[in-house]
Design a protein around this motif. Structure first.
Motif, PDB file in Angstrom:
ATOM      1  N   GLN A  28      56.747 -26.148   2.483  1.00 49.05           N
ATOM      2  CA  GLN A  28      56.555 -25.116   3.508  1.00 49.05           C
ATOM      3  C   GLN A  28      56.370 -23.744   2.861  1.00 49.05           C
ATOM      4  OE1 GLN A  28      60.002 -25.625   6.007  1.00 49.05           O
ATOM      5  NE2 GLN A  28      58.933 -27.040   7.387  1.00 49.05           N
ATOM      6  N   ASP A  29      57.196 -23.468   1.825  1.00 48.10           N
ATOM      7  CA  ASP A  29      57.049 -22.197   1.118  1.00 48.10           C
ATOM      8  C   ASP A  29      55.674 -22.096   0.445  1.00 48.10           C
ATOM      9  OD1 ASP A  29      59.575 -21.497   1.899  1.00 48.10           O
ATOM     10  OD2 ASP A  29      60.509 -21.899  -0.056  1.00 48.10           O
ATOM     11  N   ALA A  30      55.234 -23.197  -0.136  1.00 50.86           N
ATOM     12  CA  ALA A  30      53.920 -23.213  -0.783  1.00 50.86           C
ATOM     13  C   ALA A  30      52.814 -22.997   0.248  1.00 50.86           C
ATOM     14  CB  ALA A  30      53.708 -24.520  -1.535  1.00 50.86           C
ATOM     15  N   ASN A  31      52.950 -23.594   1.432  1.00 45.18           N
ATOM     16  CA  ASN A  31      51.951 -23.391   2.489  1.00 45.18           C
ATOM     17  C   ASN A  31      51.929 -21.933   2.941  1.00 45.18           C
ATOM     18  OD1 ASN A  31      50.949 -25.986   2.611  1.00 45.18           O
ATOM     19  ND2 ASN A  31      52.398 -26.657   4.163  1.00 45.18           N
ATOM     20  N   GLN A  32      53.102 -21.332   3.112  1.00 43.25           N
ATOM     21  CA  GLN A  32      53.167 -19.918   3.499  1.00 43.25           C
ATOM     22  C   GLN A  32      52.551 -19.032   2.415  1.00 43.25           C
ATOM     23  OE1 GLN A  32      54.112 -18.506   6.356  1.00 43.25           O
ATOM     24  NE2 GLN A  32      54.407 -20.562   7.192  1.00 43.25           N
ATOM     25  N   PHE A  33      52.863 -19.365   1.165  1.00 44.53           N
ATOM     26  CA  PHE A  33      52.305 -18.612   0.036  1.00 44.53           C
ATOM     27  C   PHE A  33      50.783 -18.698   0.011  1.00 44.53           C
ATOM     28  CE2 PHE A  33      51.000 -18.500  -4.463  1.00 44.53           C
ATOM     29  CZ  PHE A  33      51.392 -17.204  -4.767  1.00 44.53           C
ATOM     30  N   SER A  34      50.258 -19.904   0.206  1.00 46.79           N
ATOM     31  CA  SER A  34      48.801 -20.066   0.176  1.00 46.79           C
ATOM     32  C   SER A  34      48.141 -19.366   1.358  1.00 46.79           C
ATOM     33  CB  SER A  34      48.420 -21.544   0.132  1.00 46.79           C
ATOM     34  OG  SER A  34      48.773 -22.187   1.337  1.00 46.79           O
ATOM     35  N   LYS A  35      48.797 -19.367   2.527  1.00 46.83           N
ATOM     36  CA  LYS A  35      48.239 -18.644   3.680  1.00 46.83           C
ATOM     37  C   LYS A  35      48.179 -17.149   3.382  1.00 46.83           C
ATOM     38  CE  LYS A  35      49.628 -21.789   7.371  1.00 46.83           C
ATOM     39  NZ  LYS A  35      50.533 -21.970   8.509  1.00 46.83           N
ATOM     40  N   LYS A  36      49.284 -16.622   2.842  1.00 47.07           N
ATOM     41  CA  LYS A  36      49.297 -15.193   2.519  1.00 47.07           C
ATOM     42  C   LYS A  36      48.288 -14.871   1.423  1.00 47.07           C
ATOM     43  CE  LYS A  36      54.010 -14.396   4.005  1.00 47.07           C
ATOM     44  NZ  LYS A  36      55.376 -14.078   3.599  1.00 47.07           N
ATOM     45  N   GLY A  38      45.543 -16.518   0.870  1.00 49.02           N
ATOM     46  CA  GLY A  38      44.230 -16.594   1.517  1.00 49.02           C
ATOM     47  C   GLY A  38      43.933 -15.341   2.312  1.00 49.02           C
ATOM     48  N   LEU A  39      44.909 -14.809   3.022  1.00 44.29           N
ATOM     49  CA  LEU A  39      44.720 -13.570   3.765  1.00 44.29           C
ATOM     50  C   LEU A  39      44.468 -12.410   2.819  1.00 44.29           C
ATOM     51  CD1 LEU A  39      47.479 -13.862   6.508  1.00 44.29           C
ATOM     52  CD2 LEU A  39      45.020 -14.069   6.805  1.00 44.29           C
ATOM     53  N   THR A  40      45.193 -12.394   1.719  1.00 47.64           N
ATOM     54  CA  THR A  40      44.997 -11.338   0.735  1.00 47.64           C
ATOM     55  C   THR A  40      43.593 -11.419   0.144  1.00 47.64           C
ATOM     56  OG1 THR A  40      47.342 -11.377   0.220  1.00 47.64           O
ATOM     57  CG2 THR A  40      45.912 -10.334  -1.381  1.00 47.64           C
ATOM     58  N   ALA A  41      43.146 -12.625  -0.133  1.00 48.39           N
ATOM     59  CA  ALA A  41      41.791 -12.792  -0.670  1.00 48.39           C
ATOM     60  C   ALA A  41      40.761 -12.327   0.359  1.00 48.39           C
ATOM     61  CB  ALA A  41      41.547 -14.242  -1.061  1.00 48.39           C
ATOM     62  N   GLY A  42      40.987 -12.632   1.631  1.00 48.15           N
ATOM     63  CA  GLY A  42      40.073 -12.187   2.688  1.00 48.15           C
ATOM     64  C   GLY A  42      40.061 -10.677   2.822  1.00 48.15           C
ATOM     65  N   ILE A  43      41.242 -10.080   2.766  1.00 42.67           N
ATOM     66  CA  ILE A  43      41.333  -8.624   2.851  1.00 42.67           C
ATOM     67  C   ILE A  43      40.657  -7.989   1.633  1.00 42.67           C
ATOM     68  CG2 ILE A  43      42.961  -6.686   2.766  1.00 42.67           C
ATOM     69  CD1 ILE A  43      44.834  -8.394   4.505  1.00 42.67           C
ATOM     70  N   TYR A  44      40.889  -8.568   0.466  1.00 42.91           N
ATOM     71  CA  TYR A  44      40.260  -8.060  -0.758  1.00 42.91           C
ATOM     72  C   TYR A  44      38.737  -8.138  -0.631  1.00 42.91           C
ATOM     73  CZ  TYR A  44      38.831  -7.649  -5.609  1.00 42.91           C
ATOM     74  OH  TYR A  44      38.204  -7.270  -6.757  1.00 42.91           O
ATOM     75  N   TYR A  45      38.224  -9.259  -0.114  1.00 39.22           N
ATOM     76  CA  TYR A  45      36.779  -9.424   0.053  1.00 39.22           C
ATOM     77  C   TYR A  45      36.229  -8.368   1.019  1.00 39.22           C
ATOM     78  CZ  TYR A  45      32.300 -11.386   1.442  1.00 39.22           C
ATOM     79  OH  TYR A  45      30.980 -11.548   1.732  1.00 39.22           O
TER      80      TYR A  45
END
Length: 151
Positions: A28-36, A38-45
């Motif tokens: 669950q922690d890994a899923n939350q980490f990957s979601k965040k 992914g959001l960071t990568a989207g914001i960076y893009y």
């Protein structure tokens, strides 16, 4: 699970149960980490695109085609923006484009000269048709325009 002793089996069962819950929590922690992430990568893009578009607009304003909109510039590559500038002009004075440009410049200069010469008459006759106005130049008479008696 079978072990040699009931106490050992209970301890092993408890350990496996806790281990499973620990792995579940880690997943669950890994899923939350990957979601965040992914959001960071989207914001960076998005930020990268925003900065790129702002720089494209600045470069285009300095050396490019002023008629292009922000949306057109977003779709334009950096190579096209760099190629579309006044420094990539035809410097061959005998080319057809150079000769046409020269003719347009001479026509514009001639029209400007006509406009400048017609200013005095246009000021005297502001409501007349511009094509009917003619310019007359008068030489001053004597010093300060007083005629020959001022000499």
């Amino acid at each position: 699970m079978e072990c040699g002793d009931d106490g050992l089996a209970a301890t092993l069962d408890s350990f496996c149960d806790r281990w499973g819950w620990g792995i579940r929590t880690l997943m669950q922690d890994a899923n939350q980490f990957s979601k965040k992430l992914g959001l960071t990568a989207g914001i960076y893009y998005e930020q990268e695109q925003y900065v790129s578009d702002a720089l494209k607009q600045t470069a285009n304003a300095a050396i490019g085609d002023p008629s292009k909109t922000a949306e057109q510039l977003h779709k334009t590559s950096w190579g096209d923006i760099a190629a579309d500038n006044p420094f990539n002009v035809d410097f061959d004075p005998t080319s057809a484009e150079s000769l046409e440009s020269r003719d347009r410049m001479l026509q514009t200069a001639d029209k400007l000269g006509q406009d400048v010469q017609s200013v005095p008459d246009r000021m005297k006759h502001p409501f007349d048709d511009r094509d009917e106005v003619t310019t007359e130049f008068h030489e001053p008479k004597g010093s300060h325009g007083k005629g020959s008696e001022g000499k």
